[in-house]
Design an enzyme around this catalytic site. Structure first.
Site, PDB file in Angstrom:
ATOM      1  N   ASP A   1       0.014   2.020   8.343  1.00 15.84           N
ATOM      2  CA  ASP A   1      -0.727   1.250   9.366  1.00 15.84           C
ATOM      3  C   ASP A   1       0.014   1.268  10.887  1.00 15.84           C
ATOM      4  O   ASP A   1      -0.334   1.148  12.088  1.00 15.84           O
ATOM      5  CB  ASP A   1      -0.776  -0.204   9.286  1.00 15.84           C
ATOM      6  CG  ASP A   1      -1.690  -0.436   8.205  1.00 15.84           C
ATOM      7  OD1 ASP A   1      -2.232   0.319   7.594  1.00 15.84           O
ATOM      8  OD2 ASP A   1      -1.727  -1.611   7.568  1.00 15.84           O
TER       9      ASP A   1
ATOM     10  N   ASP B   1       5.378  -7.780   5.623  1.00 21.21           N
ATOM     11  CA  ASP B   1       5.578  -9.156   4.792  1.00 21.21           C
ATOM     12  C   ASP B   1       6.448  -8.652   3.560  1.00 21.21           C
ATOM     13  O   ASP B   1       7.023  -9.872   3.330  1.00 21.21           O
ATOM     14  CB  ASP B   1       4.113  -9.251   4.343  1.00 21.21           C
ATOM     15  CG  ASP B   1       3.004  -9.959   5.176  1.00 21.21           C
ATOM     16  OD1 ASP B   1       3.584 -10.690   6.036  1.00 21.21           O
ATOM     17  OD2 ASP B   1       1.793  -9.695   5.072  1.00 21.21           O
TER      18      ASP B   1
ATOM     19  N   ARG C   1       1.161  -5.623  -4.879  1.00 20.29           N
ATOM     20  CA  ARG C   1       1.164  -6.728  -4.000  1.00 20.29           C
ATOM     21  C   ARG C   1       1.615  -7.947  -4.372  1.00 20.29           C
ATOM     22  O   ARG C   1       1.204  -8.889  -3.712  1.00 20.29           O
ATOM     23  CB  ARG C   1      -0.284  -6.539  -3.385  1.00 20.29           C
ATOM     24  CG  ARG C   1      -0.523  -5.234  -2.534  1.00 20.29           C
ATOM     25  CD  ARG C   1      -1.784  -5.659  -1.627  1.00 20.29           C
ATOM     26  NE  ARG C   1      -2.289  -4.344  -1.107  1.00 20.29           N
ATOM     27  CZ  ARG C   1      -1.530  -3.786  -0.101  1.00 20.29           C
ATOM     28  NH1 ARG C   1      -0.537  -4.464   0.571  1.00 20.29           N
ATOM     29  NH2 ARG C   1      -2.055  -2.878   0.518  1.00 20.29           N
TER      30      ARG C   1
ATOM     31  N   LYS D   1       7.979   0.708   5.695  1.00 26.88           N
ATOM     32  CA  LYS D   1       6.818   1.338   5.209  1.00 26.88           C
ATOM     33  C   LYS D   1       5.686   0.892   5.758  1.00 26.88           C
ATOM     34  O   LYS D   1       5.655  -0.287   5.797  1.00 26.88           O
ATOM     35  CB  LYS D   1       7.109   1.430   3.634  1.00 26.88           C
ATOM     36  CG  LYS D   1       5.884   2.034   2.852  1.00 26.88           C
ATOM     37  CD  LYS D   1       5.049   1.053   2.158  1.00 26.88           C
ATOM     38  CE  LYS D   1       4.431  -0.091   2.610  1.00 26.88           C
ATOM     39  NZ  LYS D   1       3.398  -0.717   1.668  1.00 26.88           N
ATOM     40  N   THR D   2       4.745   1.690   5.997  1.00 23.64           N
ATOM     41  CA  THR D   2       3.150   1.498   6.099  1.00 23.64           C
ATOM     42  C   THR D   2       2.528   2.380   6.919  1.00 23.64           C
ATOM     43  O   THR D   2       2.905   2.624   8.244  1.00 23.64           O
ATOM     44  CB  THR D   2       2.723   0.102   6.511  1.00 23.64           C
ATOM     45  OG1 THR D   2       1.508   0.052   6.679  1.00 23.64           O
ATOM     46  CG2 THR D   2       3.435  -0.424   7.900  1.00 23.64           C
TER      47      THR D   2
ATOM     48  N   GLY E   1       0.957  -1.233   0.266  1.00 24.15           N
ATOM     49  CA  GLY E   1      -0.154   0.112   0.169  1.00 24.15           C
ATOM     50  C   GLY E   1       0.833   1.309  -0.009  1.00 24.15           C
ATOM     51  O   GLY E   1       1.957   1.380   0.550  1.00 24.15           O
TER      52      GLY E   1
HETATM   53  P1  FBP Z   1       0.540  -1.947   3.515  1.00 24.60           P
HETATM   54  O1  FBP Z   1       0.646  -2.724   4.832  1.00 24.60           O
HETATM   55  O2  FBP Z   1       0.914  -2.505   2.614  1.00 24.60           O
HETATM   56  O3  FBP Z   1       1.354  -0.683   3.626  1.00 24.60           O
HETATM   57  O4  FBP Z   1      -1.087  -1.462   3.424  1.00 24.60           O
HETATM   58  C1  FBP Z   1      -1.580  -0.506   4.096  1.00 24.60           C
HETATM   59  C2  FBP Z   1      -3.057  -0.442   3.895  1.00 24.60           C
HETATM   60  O5  FBP Z   1      -3.507   0.927   3.492  1.00 24.60           O
HETATM   61  C3  FBP Z   1      -4.046  -1.291   4.979  1.00 24.60           C
HETATM   62  O6  FBP Z   1      -4.228  -0.042   6.045  1.00 24.60           O
HETATM   63  C4  FBP Z   1      -5.267  -1.447   4.257  1.00 24.60           C
HETATM   64  O7  FBP Z   1      -6.123  -2.400   4.936  1.00 24.60           O
HETATM   65  C5  FBP Z   1      -4.813  -2.022   2.782  1.00 24.60           C
HETATM   66  O8  FBP Z   1      -3.645  -1.289   2.772  1.00 24.60           O
HETATM   67  C6  FBP Z   1      -5.724  -2.035   1.693  1.00 24.60           C
HETATM   68  O9  FBP Z   1      -5.223  -2.442   0.634  1.00 24.60           O
HETATM   69  P2  FBP Z   1      -5.258  -2.198  -1.057  1.00 24.60           P
HETATM   70  O10 FBP Z   1      -4.528  -0.715  -1.160  1.00 24.60           O
HETATM   71  O11 FBP Z   1      -4.838  -3.308  -1.575  1.00 24.60           O
HETATM   72  O12 FBP Z   1      -6.738  -1.895  -1.104  1.00 24.60           O
END
Ligand code: FBP
Length: 548
Positions: free
Chosen positions: A203, A174, A143, A200-201, A79
């Site tokens: 979250d 991951d 992803r 990075k994230t 993400g």
């Molecule tokens: P990462 O763990 O890859 O940084 O993703 C963050 C995130 O924004 C989460 O908070 C959310 O649940 C998910 O990506 C949403 O995924 P997508 O962009 O595939 O809809």
């Protein structure tokens, strides 16, 4: 690319690099390390990269020696998170400092581009267009899971063709786990390619004793807090709505907690607490309904409720249901794909155990359907797509109807629903994230120059002004433990959930009753890029409380 006035002004911002990085540096080795748990298993799986020492960079007083150019590849994985472009510009400047002839290649659309040999050279002209901007659009992200030997070998072909000596993977837990596996494999086969990770994230769940925060959390929570604050002011002006606001963050509730600390809403649910207290969905609904009823008794028929997006997975009964659904849908994927969408709920219900069938069929149709949607490539339920805020709002309304019938609720309950997630992931990075990311990228170049592999770029002391930050590298294996994934025990970086004994949660828990009863909203306002440090350069409250 046409630019806004802010973008133009922001493009000349010079990230404030830690002083230690402003001249020549030397890598100083600390103690050898161990994984956080399951040492024997992790050691056996990573014989070449386990137990490496922590690295800290210090100023080097020895006269600078000329160094050969280094070619580096970079991947954005998962993400989007504000600041990714600054990691790349820091990395670019770092390798150019080593030698002007060094070259940087970006693999397109995430790990998939690495495997499929889709890439572009990132030249100064391109980099300059993206400095201090949000988004991952410089090379795109994806992803695709990088995990098989065939993928590693295929990727190596392009690394060799481009004479790339090091690969930097910018990703979450991951993706960094996979970076460690790749580093181990390339070392084992003597591929001559180093692998470095960057945390990075948005979250905020990739952190531990040695990685203080993941980049993007600061900016994303500031964006959400701005909008929550605006809603709170609207709500306090008209005094007629209850706003249910779901916040991104996957499993962990760090984002919801940080926004609660910044905005002081009437209610904020923390998934980790729900799990620890073994709360049911009805317990959560009762809790919110009691707050609504108590405020109504004071004549306040308005308020805000923050809901972390992963909540549903933490309610024990829902967790068991999701686990059974995961197995059912994984083992019958082909058959399920042919079921008419209007019959899906019936098809699933008829195959569940009695106890889970009862819960599943009691859910609103929309939520039941969302629970059956595709999993992401790592096997996670796509919690962003589940409308938990609506589920809670509707259930609270039903509960209040009952209270009303008993004379225990005297007010009105009008709801509005929001989901804040995607709008925060590509915001222009705050000064904190702009500086942090640039330092992470520049530091990754120093790790590469020092010949290291299997390390995560680490910048610490983040509550101090950025010029005082310290930099170095942490062996990724140090953050790993064994966890069950897709039915098998796998080495993975331990995810950080909200610590119920930690200061951020305790600060929230000590105030929440007051915030529920009174109206003590805070209106943080928009991120400020220009102005006094106390307005522009403050780190998140989570980081501040964790390190005070
Ligand atoms: P990462 O763990 O890859 O940084 O993703 C963050 C995130 O924004 C989460 O908070 C959310 O649940 C998910 O990506 C949403 O995924 P997508 O962009 O595939 O809809």
């Amino acid at each position: 690319m046409e630019k806004s006035a802010l973008q133009k002004a922001r493009s000349v911002y010079k990230p404030k690099l830690p002083v230690v990085m402003t001249g020549a540096v030397k890598a100083v080795e600390g103690k050898d390390t161990n994984s956080v748990a399951d040492q024997e298993e992790i050691k056996a799986l990573f014989p070449n990269t386990y137990g490496l020492p922590e690295i800290q960079f210090e100023k080097d007083s020895a006269p600078a020696k000329g160094a050969a150019p280094i070619n580096v590849g970079v991947i954005l994985s998962g993400g989007q998170a504000p600041g990714g472009h600054n990691v790349i510009s820091g990395l670019f400047d770092g390798i150019k400092k080593v030698n002007r002839e060094s070259r940087l290649y970006g693999f397109l659309m995430g790990p998939g581009g690495f495997v499929d040999h889709q890439y572009m050279e990132l030249t100064a002209d391109i980099i300059d267009q993206f400095r201090n901007t949000g988004g991952f659009d410089i090379i795109g992200s994806g992803r695709t899971k990088l995990e098989t030997k065939a993928q590693f070998d295929k990727g190596l072909e392009i690394l060799k063709k481009l004479n790339i000596q090091a690969l930097v993977i910018i990703g979450g837990d991951d993706s960094n786990t996979n970076a460690a596996i790749l580093a181990e494999y390339y070392k084992q086969i003597n591929a001559g390619v180093q692998v470095i990770g960057c945390p990075k994230t948005i979250d905020g769940d990739l952190k531990n004793d040695v990685i203080e925060t993941s980049f993007g959390f600061d900016t994303a929570t500031k964006v959400y807090s701005e909008v929550i604050g605006n809603i709170q002011r609207d709500c306090n002006s008209s005094k007629k709505y209850w706003h249910f606001i779901k916040l991104m963050g996957r499993s962990a509730s760090h984002i919801a907690l940080e926004c609660a600390l910044q905005c002081q809403p009437n209610v904020c649910i923390i998934s980790e607490e729900v799990e620890a207290k073994k709360m049911t969905l009805n317990d959560i609904v009762d809790y919110i309904a009691d707050v609504v009823a108590a405020r109504a008794a004071d004549g306040k028929n308005f308020g805000t409720v923050l809901v972390p997006e992963g909540l549903i997975e933490f309610i024990p009964a829902m967790k068991a249901l999701i686990a059974e659904l995961n197995d059912l849908l994984a083992t019958n994927a082909e058959e399920f794909s042919h079921v008419d969408p209007s019959n899906r709920i019936e098809w699933v219900a008829s195959r569940l155990s009695d106890i889970n069938k009862e819960i599943f069929t009691s859910l609103p149709e929309g939520v039941a359907n969302q629970l059956c949607l595709d999993r992401d490539p790592h096997g996670n339920v796509q919690v962003s797509l589940i409308e938990t805020e609506k589920l809670l709002g509707h259930m609270v309304a039903r509960r209040l109807d009952l209270l009303k019938a008993n004379g225990r609720f005297v007010g009105k309950f009008a709801t509005l629903f929001h989901f804040f997630g995607y709008e925060g992931r590509c915001a222009d990075p705050s000064n904190f994230d702009a500086d942090y990311c640039y330092a992470l990228g520049f530091n990754a170049a120093c790790l590469i120059k020092s010949g290291l592999t299997g390390y995560m770029s680490s910048v610490r002391g983040l509550t101090k002004p950025s010029v005082q930050w310290t930099t170095g590298g942490i062996p990724i294996t140090m953050m790993m433990n064994m966890e069950r994934r897709h039915g098998q025990m796998k080495p993975v970086i331990q995810k950080a959930l909200v610590d119920l004994n930690g200061k951020p949660f305790k600060k929230f828990a000590a105030s929440r009753e007051r915030w529920a009863k009174n109206t003590e909203f805070i209106y943080p306002g928009p991120i400020q890029y220009f102005g006094p440090a106390e307005v522009c350069d403050q780190p998140s409250l989570t980081l501040k409380y964790e390190h005070e």
